[in-house]
Design an enzyme around this catalytic site. Structure first.
Site, PDB file in Angstrom:
ATOM      1  N   GLY A   8     -14.094   2.117  19.227  1.00 24.62           N
ATOM      2  CA  GLY A   8     -15.466   2.584  19.031  1.00 24.62           C
ATOM      3  C   GLY A   8     -16.201   1.637  18.112  1.00 24.62           C
ATOM      4  O   GLY A   8     -15.611   0.738  17.518  1.00 24.62           O
ATOM      5  N   SER A  12     -18.717   5.570  14.723  1.00 23.40           N
ATOM      6  CA  SER A  12     -18.716   6.260  16.018  1.00 23.40           C
ATOM      7  C   SER A  12     -17.932   7.563  15.983  1.00 23.40           C
ATOM      8  O   SER A  12     -18.074   8.396  16.870  1.00 23.40           O
ATOM      9  CB  SER A  12     -18.121   5.343  17.095  1.00 23.40           C
ATOM     10  OG  SER A  12     -16.770   5.051  16.780  1.00 23.40           O
ATOM     11  N   LYS A  14     -14.444   7.373  15.448  1.00 18.66           N
ATOM     12  CA  LYS A  14     -13.097   7.026  15.931  1.00 18.66           C
ATOM     13  C   LYS A  14     -12.006   7.396  14.927  1.00 18.66           C
ATOM     14  O   LYS A  14     -10.946   7.886  15.325  1.00 18.66           O
ATOM     15  CB  LYS A  14     -13.010   5.558  16.337  1.00 18.66           C
ATOM     16  CG  LYS A  14     -13.292   4.560  15.245  1.00 18.66           C
ATOM     17  CD  LYS A  14     -13.448   3.157  15.799  1.00 18.66           C
ATOM     18  CE  LYS A  14     -13.798   2.181  14.711  1.00 18.66           C
ATOM     19  NZ  LYS A  14     -15.107   2.388  14.091  1.00 18.66           N
ATOM     20  N   THR A  38      -5.308  -0.700   6.372  1.00 16.21           N
ATOM     21  CA  THR A  38      -5.348  -2.163   6.418  1.00 16.21           C
ATOM     22  C   THR A  38      -6.449  -2.745   5.531  1.00 16.21           C
ATOM     23  O   THR A  38      -6.526  -3.959   5.384  1.00 16.21           O
ATOM     24  CB  THR A  38      -5.554  -2.654   7.864  1.00 16.21           C
ATOM     25  OG1 THR A  38      -6.810  -2.161   8.338  1.00 16.21           O
ATOM     26  CG2 THR A  38      -4.422  -2.192   8.770  1.00 16.21           C
ATOM     27  N   HIS A  53     -12.019   8.204   1.446  1.00 13.56           N
ATOM     28  CA  HIS A  53     -11.194   8.482   2.630  1.00 13.56           C
ATOM     29  C   HIS A  53      -9.858   9.105   2.225  1.00 13.56           C
ATOM     30  O   HIS A  53      -9.376  10.034   2.892  1.00 13.56           O
ATOM     31  CB  HIS A  53     -10.972   7.219   3.460  1.00 13.56           C
ATOM     32  CG  HIS A  53     -12.177   6.805   4.241  1.00 13.56           C
ATOM     33  ND1 HIS A  53     -12.648   7.514   5.310  1.00 13.56           N
ATOM     34  CD2 HIS A  53     -13.011   5.752   4.098  1.00 13.56           C
ATOM     35  CE1 HIS A  53     -13.728   6.930   5.794  1.00 13.56           C
ATOM     36  NE2 HIS A  53     -13.974   5.849   5.076  1.00 13.56           N
ATOM     37  N   GLU A  65       0.068   0.772   2.721  1.00  9.06           N
ATOM     38  CA  GLU A  65      -0.938  -0.283   2.778  1.00  9.06           C
ATOM     39  C   GLU A  65      -0.322  -1.493   3.457  1.00  9.06           C
ATOM     40  O   GLU A  65       0.742  -1.960   3.064  1.00  9.06           O
ATOM     41  CB  GLU A  65      -1.425  -0.636   1.375  1.00  9.06           C
ATOM     42  CG  GLU A  65      -2.214   0.489   0.740  1.00  9.06           C
ATOM     43  CD  GLU A  65      -2.821   0.105  -0.601  1.00  9.06           C
ATOM     44  OE1 GLU A  65      -2.869  -1.103  -0.919  1.00  9.06           O
ATOM     45  OE2 GLU A  65      -3.242   1.022  -1.312  1.00  9.06           O
TER      46      GLU A  65
END
Length: 180
Positions: A8, A12, A14, A38, A53, A65
């Site tokens: 996306g 969007s 996703k 990442t 997040h 990570e």
């Protein structure tokens, strides 16, 4: 083992879609949910995004990570794991940035091949979030074009191995391959 690619554009939906699907997969069995991030916090704004997040996801996820060593990270998971990788285009950016002035297409292709090999070998259920960058204009600048080219080729390579590919636009999923 199953591989699910979620594509996306920016904002969007996703990542939210992928998180919901990971929860659903984990609920089907006694699975551990793993979140493989990442992103690299290059500045304060990105650090705040990462913290936001993490707080949204809560503590039900085991976080990892892998800004560059993504293939190596995927190798550690078992068939009882549900793994969400967010996001492949940040990972590719890190790979390109990491190579600096020694950057060449073969080095990038080798990292993408290592990633697809790890996906083929894993026994985990893996959901991969990636930006669909091929719908916009061709960017100016050699490094930008290199990134867009390799992001498109990376998405194609992973889609070939994926059990499902879903495009997210305006928060709505469109199945391109399989059924997620």
């Amino acid at each position: 083992m199953s591989i699910h690619l979620i594509l996306g554009g920016a904002r969007s939906g996703k990542s939210s879609f992928a998180e919901q699907k990971a929860k659903q997969f984990a609920a089907l069995g006694a699975s551990q949910r793993h979140y493989v991030a990442t992103a690299i916090a290059f500045d304060d704004e990105m650090q705040l995004r990462i913290l936001h997040h993490q707080a949204q996801r809560g503590d039900a996820w085991c976080e990892h990570e892998a800004p560059i060593a993504l293939a190596e990270t995927l190798a550690q998971f078992t068939r009882r794991d549900v793994v969400l990788v967010d996001c492949l285009t940040l990972w590719l950016n890190n790979v390109i940035y990491n190579h600096g002035e020694t950057l060449d297409a073969q080095a990038i292709e080798a990292r993408v091949t290592a990633l697809t090999d790890a996906l083929v070998e894993t026994q985990a259920t893996v959901l991969l979030v990636s930006n669909e960058v091929g719908l916009g204009v061709v960017p100016m600048g050699e490094v930008s074009r290199l990134f867009v080219d390799h992001a498109g080729w990376m998405n194609q390579a992973i889609a070939r191995h994926a059990d499902s590919v879903t495009l997210i636009a305006a928060g709505l999923p469109l199945a391109l391959k399989g059924n997620l």
